[in-house]
Design an enzyme around this catalytic site. Structure first.
Site, PDB file in Angstrom:
ATOM      1  N   GLU A 148      25.994  30.309  48.326  1.00  2.78           N
ATOM      2  CA  GLU A 148      27.071  30.814  49.190  1.00  2.78           C
ATOM      3  C   GLU A 148      26.761  32.174  49.797  1.00  2.78           C
ATOM      4  O   GLU A 148      26.494  33.139  49.075  1.00  2.78           O
ATOM      5  CB  GLU A 148      28.349  30.932  48.349  1.00  2.78           C
ATOM      6  CG  GLU A 148      29.544  31.476  49.089  1.00  2.78           C
ATOM      7  CD  GLU A 148      30.781  31.623  48.198  1.00  2.78           C
ATOM      8  OE1 GLU A 148      31.888  31.729  48.744  1.00  2.78           O
ATOM      9  OE2 GLU A 148      30.633  31.629  46.957  1.00  2.78           O
ATOM     10  N   GLU A 247      40.619  29.005  48.825  1.00  4.49           N
ATOM     11  CA  GLU A 247      40.170  30.188  48.098  1.00  4.49           C
ATOM     12  C   GLU A 247      40.673  31.436  48.825  1.00  4.49           C
ATOM     13  O   GLU A 247      39.915  32.206  49.389  1.00  4.49           O
ATOM     14  CB  GLU A 247      38.644  30.205  47.971  1.00  4.49           C
ATOM     15  CG  GLU A 247      38.156  31.202  46.922  1.00  4.49           C
ATOM     16  CD  GLU A 247      36.649  31.362  46.890  1.00  4.49           C
ATOM     17  OE1 GLU A 247      36.061  31.222  45.816  1.00  4.49           O
ATOM     18  OE2 GLU A 247      36.051  31.623  47.965  1.00  4.49           O
TER      19      GLU A 247
END
Length: 261
Positions: A148, A247
């Site tokens: 990520e 998120e």
């Protein structure tokens, strides 16, 4: 199962083990977590309690992070952290054990910050080997490792999709491991000034996972300026068939009100 709720950033007013049931009560069948323990190798009772909380809630754990160090203190992963290789290796075994018990298939390995005095090339070389080891381990349960790009930390070297994809390509070419995938967090990419639409157009079918939050502020969709619905539609049209990770940092008491608006 369109959305999966990240219970490490949403529902934080509740004790961690109560959050899966709260997500279920809010109408969601899937959850994901950052590493939910304070150590890389927690006690068996702690692991059992976490697994039981997910199972008892009747939700699917779609994603789990590897241990990332002291996140509140600024750590962002062990993958490239020279000197903590054994700790990461030990954590892999625990992660795979939890994944096997809960049917989890996606495991986010935060890359780690640049370390003062350490050679960046040596850090990247270590990261390639650690990601390959993690990939081989989770492949045994049909899993993928996620890599990520992250915003907010100048010392975190993966800021764009291309940064992460370059490491993923090294893992494939140098180690023969092809189950390390890009985690396309649209918030992080946008805040880091990546061209999100171009990333989607070029790589949507290869995404290992998508996460969303709005910007500025990292709140829920609709609190900022990002065209999240458009990007999700583009990703699906481009071949992404997975769930969307929520998120974000809720800005109101009802963290999911925007989904009913």
């Amino acid at each position: 199962m369109t959305y999966t709720v990240n219970c490490s950033i949403i529902l934080t007013e509740l004790p961690l083990l109560e959050r899966p049931a709260a997500a279920k009560a809010a109408g969601y069948d899937a959850v994901e977590f950052w590493w939910p323990f304070s150590e890389a190798v927690p006690g068996g009772d702690e692991v059992d309690a976490f697994v039981n909380a997910v199972q008892d809630a009747g939700v699917q754990l779609t994603g789990l992070n590897f241990f990332a160090g002291d996140m509140p203190g600024g750590d962002r992963g062990l993958v490239s952290w020279i000197g903590r290789e054994d700790e990461f290796a030990d954590n892999i075994e625990v992660v795979v054990g939890i994944g096997e018990r809960l049917g989890t298939k996606a495991f986010n390995a935060l890359y780690g910050n640049r370390i003062p005095g350490a050679d960046p090339k040596a850090q990247d070389d270590l990261a390639v080997k650690n990601l390959a080891a993690a990939g081989r381990a989770v492949a045994k349960i049909g899993g993928v490792v996620l890599l990520e790009p992250v915003s907010g930390m100048d010392t975190y070297p993966l800021k764009t999709a291309d940064d992460a994809l370059a490491i993923i390509e090294r893992v494939k070419n140098e180690e023969g491991v092809d189950n390390v995938k890009l985690l396309a967090d649209f918030y992080h990419l946008a805040v880091n000034n990546d061209d999100v639409s171009a990333v989607i157009a070029d790589h949507a079918a290869e995404f290992g996972h998508i996460q969303i939050a709005d910007a500025p502020g990292r709140g829920e969709p609709g609190t900022g300026e990002l065209p999240l619905a458009t990007w999700i539609a583009e990703a699906k049209a481009g071949g992404y068939a997975g769930v969307i990770g929520l998120e974000y940092k809720p800005t109101q008491a009802d963290a999911f009100a925007w989904t009913r608006a």
